[in-house]
Design a protein around this motif. Structure first.
Motif, PDB file in Angstrom:
ATOM      1  N   ALA A 141      37.411  39.966  41.803  1.00  0.00           N
ATOM      2  CA  ALA A 141      36.123  39.790  42.639  1.00  0.00           C
ATOM      3  C   ALA A 141      36.414  41.202  43.423  1.00  0.00           C
ATOM      4  O   ALA A 141      35.485  41.680  43.970  1.00  0.00           O
ATOM      5  CB  ALA A 141      36.429  38.803  43.451  1.00  0.00           C
ATOM      6  N   THR A 142      37.526  41.585  44.103  1.00  0.00           N
ATOM      7  CA  THR A 142      37.817  42.802  44.617  1.00  0.00           C
ATOM      8  C   THR A 142      37.494  43.916  44.128  1.00  0.00           C
ATOM      9  O   THR A 142      37.035  44.872  44.809  1.00  0.00           O
ATOM     10  CB  THR A 142      39.388  42.760  45.095  1.00  0.00           C
ATOM     11  N   THR A 143      37.985  43.925  42.764  1.00  0.00           N
ATOM     12  CA  THR A 143      37.698  45.311  41.776  1.00  0.00           C
ATOM     13  C   THR A 143      36.115  45.464  41.661  1.00  0.00           C
ATOM     14  O   THR A 143      35.452  46.531  41.549  1.00  0.00           O
ATOM     15  CB  THR A 143      38.294  45.141  40.456  1.00  0.00           C
ATOM     16  N   SER A 152      37.222  48.540  49.941  1.00  0.00           N
ATOM     17  CA  SER A 152      38.100  49.755  49.974  1.00  0.00           C
ATOM     18  C   SER A 152      38.967  49.574  48.856  1.00  0.00           C
ATOM     19  O   SER A 152      39.591  48.610  48.319  1.00  0.00           O
ATOM     20  CB  SER A 152      38.532  49.945  51.275  1.00  0.00           C
ATOM     21  N   SER A 153      39.739  50.882  48.263  1.00  0.00           N
ATOM     22  CA  SER A 153      40.695  50.902  47.682  1.00  0.00           C
ATOM     23  C   SER A 153      42.080  50.271  47.764  1.00  0.00           C
ATOM     24  O   SER A 153      42.698  49.798  47.121  1.00  0.00           O
ATOM     25  CB  SER A 153      41.186  52.512  47.216  1.00  0.00           C
ATOM     26  N   LEU A 154      42.022  50.267  49.269  1.00  0.00           N
ATOM     27  CA  LEU A 154      43.027  49.402  49.894  1.00  0.00           C
ATOM     28  C   LEU A 154      43.391  47.889  49.643  1.00  0.00           C
ATOM     29  O   LEU A 154      44.186  47.272  49.154  1.00  0.00           O
ATOM     30  CB  LEU A 154      43.464  49.715  51.274  1.00  0.00           C
ATOM     31  N   THR A 158      46.082  45.683  47.353  1.00  0.00           N
ATOM     32  CA  THR A 158      46.346  44.529  47.613  1.00  0.00           C
ATOM     33  C   THR A 158      46.306  43.562  46.932  1.00  0.00           C
ATOM     34  O   THR A 158      47.100  42.817  46.828  1.00  0.00           O
ATOM     35  CB  THR A 158      45.854  44.389  49.143  1.00  0.00           C
ATOM     36  N   ALA A 159      45.020  43.252  46.348  1.00  0.00           N
ATOM     37  CA  ALA A 159      44.786  42.248  45.340  1.00  0.00           C
ATOM     38  C   ALA A 159      45.769  42.417  44.073  1.00  0.00           C
ATOM     39  O   ALA A 159      46.078  41.445  43.595  1.00  0.00           O
ATOM     40  CB  ALA A 159      43.422  42.106  45.200  1.00  0.00           C
ATOM     41  N   GLN A 160      45.905  43.406  43.946  1.00  0.00           N
ATOM     42  CA  GLN A 160      46.523  43.868  42.549  1.00  0.00           C
ATOM     43  C   GLN A 160      48.091  43.484  42.839  1.00  0.00           C
ATOM     44  O   GLN A 160      48.967  42.994  41.718  1.00  0.00           O
ATOM     45  CB  GLN A 160      46.529  45.276  42.174  1.00  0.00           C
ATOM     46  N   ALA A 161      48.500  43.832  44.020  1.00  0.00           N
ATOM     47  CA  ALA A 161      50.019  43.536  44.228  1.00  0.00           C
ATOM     48  C   ALA A 161      50.201  41.998  44.339  1.00  0.00           C
ATOM     49  O   ALA A 161      51.159  41.542  43.975  1.00  0.00           O
ATOM     50  CB  ALA A 161      50.543  44.276  45.685  1.00  0.00           C
ATOM     51  N   ASN A 162      49.356  41.352  45.009  1.00  0.00           N
ATOM     52  CA  ASN A 162      49.479  39.979  45.009  1.00  0.00           C
ATOM     53  C   ASN A 162      49.301  39.299  43.563  1.00  0.00           C
ATOM     54  O   ASN A 162      50.195  38.113  43.491  1.00  0.00           O
ATOM     55  CB  ASN A 162      48.065  39.218  45.801  1.00  0.00           C
ATOM     56  N   TYR A 163      48.646  39.717  42.802  1.00  0.00           N
ATOM     57  CA  TYR A 163      48.559  39.180  41.355  1.00  0.00           C
ATOM     58  C   TYR A 163      49.909  39.611  40.710  1.00  0.00           C
ATOM     59  O   TYR A 163      50.473  38.706  39.929  1.00  0.00           O
ATOM     60  CB  TYR A 163      47.475  39.916  40.503  1.00  0.00           C
TER      61      TYR A 163
END
Length: 374
Positions: A141-143, A152-154, A158-163
């Protein structure tokens, strides 16, 4: 008319009477002496041909002198092929499927432990799987929002790090569950890690166990190879060396000899018995040798010198001395005392009494010795 009496006539008659008496006595003594039997001469025993054909006649030889030392010992597990089985989790033991002495194979189930820890590991796996699904949806969703310019890219980072963290937690939960048996029903299944026999069993059904308990539940050993631990006293330490040949006998198989070599000599004396342990590794394909059996251990090593040797069956022991029967031929044998250096199995080493090449009787020696003495 006067008659003269000759006084010498009675003397002549007296002398003739004495002579007759002496002659009679001499004849009587001669007659008695002829009636006395002379003692018979003792005839030396000769081995009859019927017995001689059955005897073993051997020769005195010169052989390398081998020193032998008899030790006491005990059969033990091969500790290099022995496994202690523990429970990695706390819980209550259920469904024990083996008994002491059973043969088990690698992977065979030994028992089951009902465990709250296992239930917790299963729950952690479910939570980790749910977290992966959730963080994946959030990342997607964030992507999409980032592509529309609404994030934002931040936020994407963050969403990628959580995954990624969720994926890592899932892998950890899977590994923990796998290490503990990979059971998702709250059970820890105890399995045999090797092929072998159950030689120790320290648990029963409904026993509570803890993961930090130092007592093992089972001990499994492969008895195809065992150790024999022999005791050597201080005075004999210099007579035992690595690689020395060893013959082992046990009470249950007195006629069977197990052959091996000295594999290890421990360098520490037992403080109570004042002995050191000598280890012998023996093959045991038929499982005749069982742990805790008492064993007689004969260690032998060459001394590097020569000595006269004969078959042990040729020796006769009487009145604190050893004898052999030296065969002269034609049924004639002499009893000869000898000095014994050492006996190793069916071979005896001598220091004196006979010489190399002498013929000796190596069978029925005691029987013939008795006949010669009689």
């Amino acid at each position: 008319m006067t008659v003269k009496i000759n006084k010498k006539i009675p003397k002549v008659k007296f002398s003739i009477g004495i002579a007759a008496l002496l002659l009679s006595a001499a004849l009587l003594m001669q007659s008695c002496s002829e009636n006395v039997k002379k003692p018979e001469e003792k005839i030396k025993y000769r081995i009859p041909d019927s017995l001689l054909h059955t005897l073993v006649i051997d020769s005195v030889q010169t052989c390398p002198l081998i020193n032998a030392l008899k030790l006491t010992g005990m059969v033990d597990f091969n500790q290099d092929k022995q496994v202690n089985v523990f429970s990695l989790v706390s819980g209550n033991v259920q469904d024990i499927r083996v008994q002491l002495g059973d043969y088990v194979t690698a992977g065979q189930i030994l028992a089951v432990v009902k465990s709250g820890e296992m239930a917790g590991y299963s729950n952690n796996l479910v939570i980790a799987e749910t977290n992966v699904t959730s963080t994946k949806k959030q990342l997607d969703a964030t992507t999409d929002l980032y592509k529309s310019g609404l994030a934002s890219s931040l936020e994407v980072t963050t969403a990628q790090a959580n995954y990624d963290q969720a994926i890592s937690a899932l892998e950890t939960a899977k590994k923990v569950l796998k290490i503990n048996g990979n059971n998702d029903k709250g059970e820890y299944v105890i399995k045999s890690p090797i092929n072998g026999f159950i030689v120790q069993k320290n648990v029963t059904n409904n026993t509570s166990v803890r993961a930090d308990n130092a007592t093992n539940l089972f001990t499994i050993s492969d008895l195809k190879e065992v150790w024999v631990q022999a005791n050597v006293y201080e005075a004999n330490i210099d007579k035992v060396h690595l690689g020395d040949s060893v013959e082992v006998r046990i009470l249950s198989e007195p006629d069977k000899v197990f052959k091996g070599k000295v594999d290890k000599i421990l360098n520490v004396l037992d403080p109570s018995s004042k002995v050191i342990k000598v280890r012998v590794v023996l093959q045991n394909p038929d499982y005749i040798l069982k742990p805790q059996m008492y064993a007689s251990v004969l260690v032998s090593n060459p001394e590097g010198r020569q000595a006269l040797c004969i078959p042990s069956s040729a020796l006769v022991y009487e009145t604190s001395r050893y004898y052999v029967l030296v065969y002269k031929g034609k049924g004639d044998a002499d009893i000869t005392p000898v000095e014994v250096l050492n006996t190793l199995g069916d071979k005896t080493y001598l220091s004196s009494g006979v010489k190399e090449g002498d013929k000796i009787i190596a069978s029925l020696a005691l029987q013939i010795y008795t006949e010669l003495n009689n």
